[in-house]
Design an enzyme around this catalytic site. Structure first.
Site, PDB file in Angstrom:
ATOM      1  N   GLY A 160       0.841  -1.188   0.000  1.00  0.00           N
ATOM      2  CA  GLY A 160       0.000   0.000   0.000  1.00  0.00           C
ATOM      3  C   GLY A 160       0.874   1.235   0.000  1.00  0.00           C
TER       4      GLY A 160
ATOM      5  N   GLN B  51       2.966  10.082   1.828  1.00  0.00           N
ATOM      6  CA  GLN B  51       4.278   9.418   1.899  1.00  0.00           C
ATOM      7  C   GLN B  51       5.180   9.821   0.734  1.00  0.00           C
ATOM      8  OE1 GLN B  51       2.408   5.303   2.476  1.00  0.00           O
ATOM      9  NE2 GLN B  51       4.323   5.107   3.622  1.00  0.00           N
TER      10      GLN B  51
ATOM     11  N   CYS C 222       5.878  -0.265   7.564  1.00  0.00           N
ATOM     12  CA  CYS C 222       5.517   0.926   6.799  1.00  0.00           C
ATOM     13  C   CYS C 222       6.730   1.357   5.996  1.00  0.00           C
ATOM     14  CB  CYS C 222       5.097   2.053   7.753  1.00  0.00           C
ATOM     15  SG  CYS C 222       4.597   3.564   6.900  1.00  0.00           S
ATOM     16  N   LEU C 223       6.512   1.716   4.736  1.00  0.00           N
ATOM     17  CA  LEU C 223       7.622   2.150   3.887  1.00  0.00           C
ATOM     18  C   LEU C 223       8.261   3.433   4.413  1.00  0.00           C
ATOM     19  CD1 LEU C 223       6.049   1.354   0.391  1.00  0.00           C
ATOM     20  CD2 LEU C 223       7.869   0.077   1.556  1.00  0.00           C
TER      21      LEU C 223
ATOM     22  N   HIS D 225      -4.538   1.175   7.426  1.00  0.00           N
ATOM     23  CA  HIS D 225      -3.194   1.750   7.582  1.00  0.00           C
ATOM     24  C   HIS D 225      -3.018   2.941   6.621  1.00  0.00           C
ATOM     25  CE1 HIS D 225       1.405   1.097   7.818  1.00  0.00           C
ATOM     26  NE2 HIS D 225       1.264   1.906   6.776  1.00  0.00           N
ATOM     27  N   GLU D 226      -3.485   2.792   5.378  1.00  0.00           N
ATOM     28  CA  GLU D 226      -3.339   3.883   4.394  1.00  0.00           C
ATOM     29  C   GLU D 226      -4.225   5.079   4.752  1.00  0.00           C
ATOM     30  OE1 GLU D 226      -0.845   3.470   2.829  1.00  0.00           O
ATOM     31  OE2 GLU D 226      -0.717   1.289   2.884  1.00  0.00           O
TER      32      GLU D 226
ATOM     33  N   HIS E 290      -2.714   7.230   7.309  1.00  0.00           N
ATOM     34  CA  HIS E 290      -1.701   8.167   6.794  1.00  0.00           C
ATOM     35  C   HIS E 290      -2.344   9.501   6.395  1.00  0.00           C
ATOM     36  CE1 HIS E 290       2.173   6.133   6.590  1.00  0.00           C
ATOM     37  NE2 HIS E 290       1.651   5.055   6.010  1.00  0.00           N
TER      38      HIS E 290
END
Ligand code: GNR
Ligand code: NI
Length: 173
Positions: A46, A51, A94-95, A136-137, A140
């Site tokens: 995702g 981000q 998480c990236l 999660h997205e 953000h």
């Protein structure tokens, strides 16, 4: 097709609330395509627009496995319109927090309403990994990271490590 640089925590841009999109323009469709390229390249399951430096309510996701056909989602203005009381625990990463993982508990099933790349309103019923990923997205977009769902002790430990990594990166150039 471009791969965008991913912002790493701690960074104030990851703590901001993203803005609602009022129209799905060709520029935003291009951004969503670039976000998918960036996500597959990372690789991740995702990615949220903040981000990659865009404070807009846009997310992409694909939880298909290597042996499966790609199953990408591109969502504008996603909202959770229903969530189960039953919870599901998953070890999240998480990236924007590279190499950091922690168990997070969230609703196991959610219904999400969003605009697709053509601007049409859609809903999706998600469970387990897709539900984890989409929640999660959407977090953000509110400036919330998975570490905001764990104890302060664990959060501070992870953020300290990331700060140290950034310092070392700077020194190395
Ligand atoms: O690639 C990712 N993997 C992942 C694993 C468990 C729970 C959530 C995620 S999302 C993450 C990519 C990312 O940072 N999205 O914002
Ligand atoms: Ni993330």
């Amino acid at each position: 097709m471009s791969i965008l640089p991913i912002i790493i925590a701690p960074d104030p841009r990851l703590k901001n609330k993203s803005e609602l999109v009022d129209k799905v323009t060709p520029e935003l469709v291009k951004l969503m395509d670039d976000m998918l390229d960036t996500m597959y390249d990372a690789p991740g399951i995702g990615l949220a627009a903040p981000q990659v430096g865009f404070q807009k309510r846009i997310i992409v996701a694909d939880v298909s496995t290597q042996d499966e056909k790609r199953d990408p989602y591109q969502m504008v203005n996603p909202e959770v319109i229903w969530s189960s009381t039953e919870l599901f625990d998953y070890e999240e990463g998480c990236l924007s927090l590279p190499d950091q993982y922690a168990d997070v508990s969230r609703p196991k099933r959610v219904k999400i309403k969003y605009l697709d790349r053509t601007g049409s309103s859609q809903t999706v019923d998600a469970e387990e990994l897709l539900a984890v990923c989409l929640q999660h997205e959407i977090d953000h977009l509110e400036g919330v990271l998975f570490v905001d769902h764990i104890t302060k002790l664990k959060r501070d430990l992870i953020l300290r490590k990331l700060k140290k990594m950034k310092k070392l990166d700077k020194k190395a150039g």
